[in-house]
Enzyme design. Structure first.
Site, PDB file in Angstrom:
ATOM      1  N   ASN A  11      -4.883   3.482  -9.381  1.00 13.16           N
ATOM      2  CA  ASN A  11      -5.761   4.040  -8.924  1.00 13.16           C
ATOM      3  C   ASN A  11      -7.195   2.844  -9.488  1.00 13.16           C
ATOM      4  OD1 ASN A  11      -7.887   3.658  -6.903  1.00 13.16           O
ATOM      5  ND2 ASN A  11      -7.970   6.020  -6.844  1.00 13.16           N
ATOM      6  N   TRP A  12      -7.606   1.833  -9.535  1.00  8.75           N
ATOM      7  CA  TRP A  12      -8.133   1.040 -10.645  1.00  8.75           C
ATOM      8  C   TRP A  12     -10.223   1.624 -10.057  1.00  8.75           C
ATOM      9  CZ3 TRP A  12      -6.528  -4.056 -11.270  1.00  8.75           C
ATOM     10  CH2 TRP A  12      -5.090  -4.561 -11.978  1.00  8.75           C
ATOM     11  N   LYS A  13     -10.002   2.066  -9.094  1.00 12.63           N
ATOM     12  CA  LYS A  13     -11.304   2.500  -8.252  1.00 12.63           C
ATOM     13  C   LYS A  13     -12.581   1.719  -7.933  1.00 12.63           C
ATOM     14  CE  LYS A  13     -10.012   7.461  -9.226  1.00 12.63           C
ATOM     15  NZ  LYS A  13     -10.962   8.853  -9.749  1.00 12.63           N
ATOM     16  N   HIS A  97      -7.849   9.547  -0.229  1.00 10.59           N
ATOM     17  CA  HIS A  97      -8.270   9.989  -1.833  1.00 10.59           C
ATOM     18  C   HIS A  97     -10.192  10.731  -1.715  1.00 10.59           C
ATOM     19  CE1 HIS A  97     -10.520  10.239  -5.260  1.00 10.59           C
ATOM     20  NE2 HIS A  97      -9.232   9.595  -5.810  1.00 10.59           N
ATOM     21  N   GLU A  99     -12.666  10.812  -3.797  1.00  8.77           N
ATOM     22  CA  GLU A  99     -13.541  10.549  -3.674  1.00  8.77           C
ATOM     23  C   GLU A  99     -14.501   9.457  -1.650  1.00  8.77           C
ATOM     24  OE1 GLU A  99     -12.590   8.277  -6.956  1.00  8.77           O
ATOM     25  OE2 GLU A  99     -12.580  10.050  -7.925  1.00  8.77           O
ATOM     26  N   GLU A 169      -4.134  16.276  -5.851  1.00  5.67           N
ATOM     27  CA  GLU A 169      -5.146  15.756  -6.321  1.00  5.67           C
ATOM     28  C   GLU A 169      -6.259  16.867  -6.202  1.00  5.67           C
ATOM     29  OE1 GLU A 169      -4.529  11.442  -8.023  1.00  5.67           O
ATOM     30  OE2 GLU A 169      -6.009  11.432  -5.996  1.00  5.67           O
ATOM     31  N   GLY A 175     -11.049  12.786 -12.698  1.00  8.79           N
ATOM     32  CA  GLY A 175     -11.749  12.342 -13.903  1.00  8.79           C
ATOM     33  C   GLY A 175     -12.510  12.910 -14.680  1.00  8.79           C
ATOM     34  N   SER A 215      -7.186  13.575 -14.189  1.00  7.61           N
ATOM     35  CA  SER A 215      -6.622  13.759 -15.363  1.00  7.61           C
ATOM     36  C   SER A 215      -4.647  13.175 -16.066  1.00  7.61           C
ATOM     37  CB  SER A 215      -7.551  14.422 -16.073  1.00  7.61           C
ATOM     38  OG  SER A 215      -9.018  14.415 -15.667  1.00  7.61           O
ATOM     39  N   GLY A 236      -5.943   7.360 -12.111  1.00  4.09           N
ATOM     40  CA  GLY A 236      -7.301   6.559 -12.048  1.00  4.09           C
ATOM     41  C   GLY A 236      -7.357   6.493 -13.762  1.00  4.09           C
ATOM     42  N   GLY A 237      -8.693   7.050 -13.971  1.00  3.51           N
ATOM     43  CA  GLY A 237      -8.521   6.606 -15.686  1.00  3.51           C
ATOM     44  C   GLY A 237      -8.263   5.530 -16.577  1.00  3.51           C
TER      45      GLY A 237
HETATM   46  P1  PGA Z   1      -8.228  10.587 -12.650  1.00  3.05           P
HETATM   47  O1  PGA Z   1      -8.376   9.932 -11.668  1.00  3.05           O
HETATM   48  O2  PGA Z   1      -6.786  10.205 -13.488  1.00  3.05           O
HETATM   49  O3  PGA Z   1      -9.369   9.423 -13.685  1.00  3.05           O
HETATM   50  O4  PGA Z   1      -8.444  12.126 -13.506  1.00  3.05           O
HETATM   51  C1  PGA Z   1      -7.049  10.057 -10.426  1.00  3.05           C
HETATM   52  C2  PGA Z   1      -7.829  10.162  -9.067  1.00  3.05           C
HETATM   53  O5  PGA Z   1      -8.727   9.791  -8.618  1.00  3.05           O
HETATM   54  O6  PGA Z   1      -6.612   9.516  -8.308  1.00  3.05           O
END
Ligand code: PGA
Length: 256
Positions: A11-13, A97, A99, A169, A175, A215, A236-237
């Site tokens: 997930n590149w956001k 998600h 977010e 999640e 994050g 994470s 994500g990251g």
């Molecule tokens: P993260 O994000 O790996 O940076 O914690 C995961 C996500 O939001 O899907």
């Protein structure tokens, strides 16, 4: 027989310009674009969907989006629809998600409409569920996850259920560098599997991939991916850089 092939989704956001995305996807395609042990999905921002789709041609990597609207077309300024994503041969879409829930006010009812639309358009939803820190501390984790899962999957048929991917999640782990322990994650994953069994029956529930997200990194992935009900990761990251993402795909391959 492998019942559930592991799945790693990046997930590149809101990261990567078209040029940055093209560079990353070229590197990924070169390193893991031919492997078939693990399903790998990359979810770039909408602006990079086309260039990433092109770079993925001939590789085993799959394309996903990070969100979409539940209508096919119309006066919905700023939105993108399922048919638009299908035109680029997207196969997956992240829905609900945290977010989106937190910053854009998405609720279970809206997410449910999106899940049904995605399935109608041959897109596999990656449905995100998870509790906040306050909810975990109040002992409400399973109750919250149950409500989100049931409401977001309302109306999904038993036949289509195996096309759904669920991502557990914990919001406090996204994050933040704070990963759930393997026990905490497996407990919730097993609970979700139990819920799916109640809703769709055992055979369908056994086919649903349940990813962990929050994470996940090459260092903690092997333990998480060794758990019985953890079928991959939503990253994500660590998906923004080729080396760490490839290491995660390799960890999933080793864990199968
Ligand atoms: P993260 O994000 O790996 O940076 O914690 C995961 C996500 O939001 O899907």
């Amino acid at each position: 027989m492998i019942l559930r092939k592991k799945l790693i989704a990046g997930n590149w956001k809101m990261n990567k310009t078209t040029a940055d995305a093209a560079a990353l996807i070229q590197e990924l395609a070169g390193l893991i674009g031919k492997q078939t042990e693990v399903d790998v999905v990359v979810c770039p921002p909408f602006t990079a969907i086309e260039s990433v789709a092109r770079a993925l041609e001939g590789s085993t990597l799959k394309l996903g989006a990070q969100n979409m609207h539940f209508e096919s077309s119309g006066a919905f300024t700023g939105e993108v629809s399922a048919p638009m994503l299908r035109a680029f041969f997207a196969t997956h879409v992240i829905l609900g998600h945290s977010e989106r829930r937190t910053f854009f006010g998405e609720n279970d009812e809206l997410i449910n409409k999106k899940v049904l639309t995605a399935l109608r358009n041959q897109l596999r939803p990656i449905l995100c569920v998870g509790e906040t820190l306050a909810e975990r501390e109040a002992g409400a984790t399973l109750k919250v996850v149950q409500a989100q899962t049931e409401r977001c999957l309302e109306g999904v048929s038993k036949e289509l259920a195996p096309s759904v991917v669920i991502a557990y999640e914990p919001v406090w782990a996204i994050g933040t560098g704070k990963v759930a322990t393997t026990e905490q994650a497996q407990e919730v994953h097993a609970f979700i599997r139990g819920l799916l069994t109640k809703i769709f029956g055992e055979p369908a529930a056994q086919k649903v991939r349940i990813l962990y997200g929050g994470s996940m990194k090459p260092a903690n992935a092997p333990d998480l991916l060794a758990q019985k009900d953890i079928d991959g990761g939503l990253i994500g990251g660590a998906s923004l850089e080729a080396r760490s993402f490839v290491d995660l795909v390799n960890a999933a391959s080793a864990a199968k």
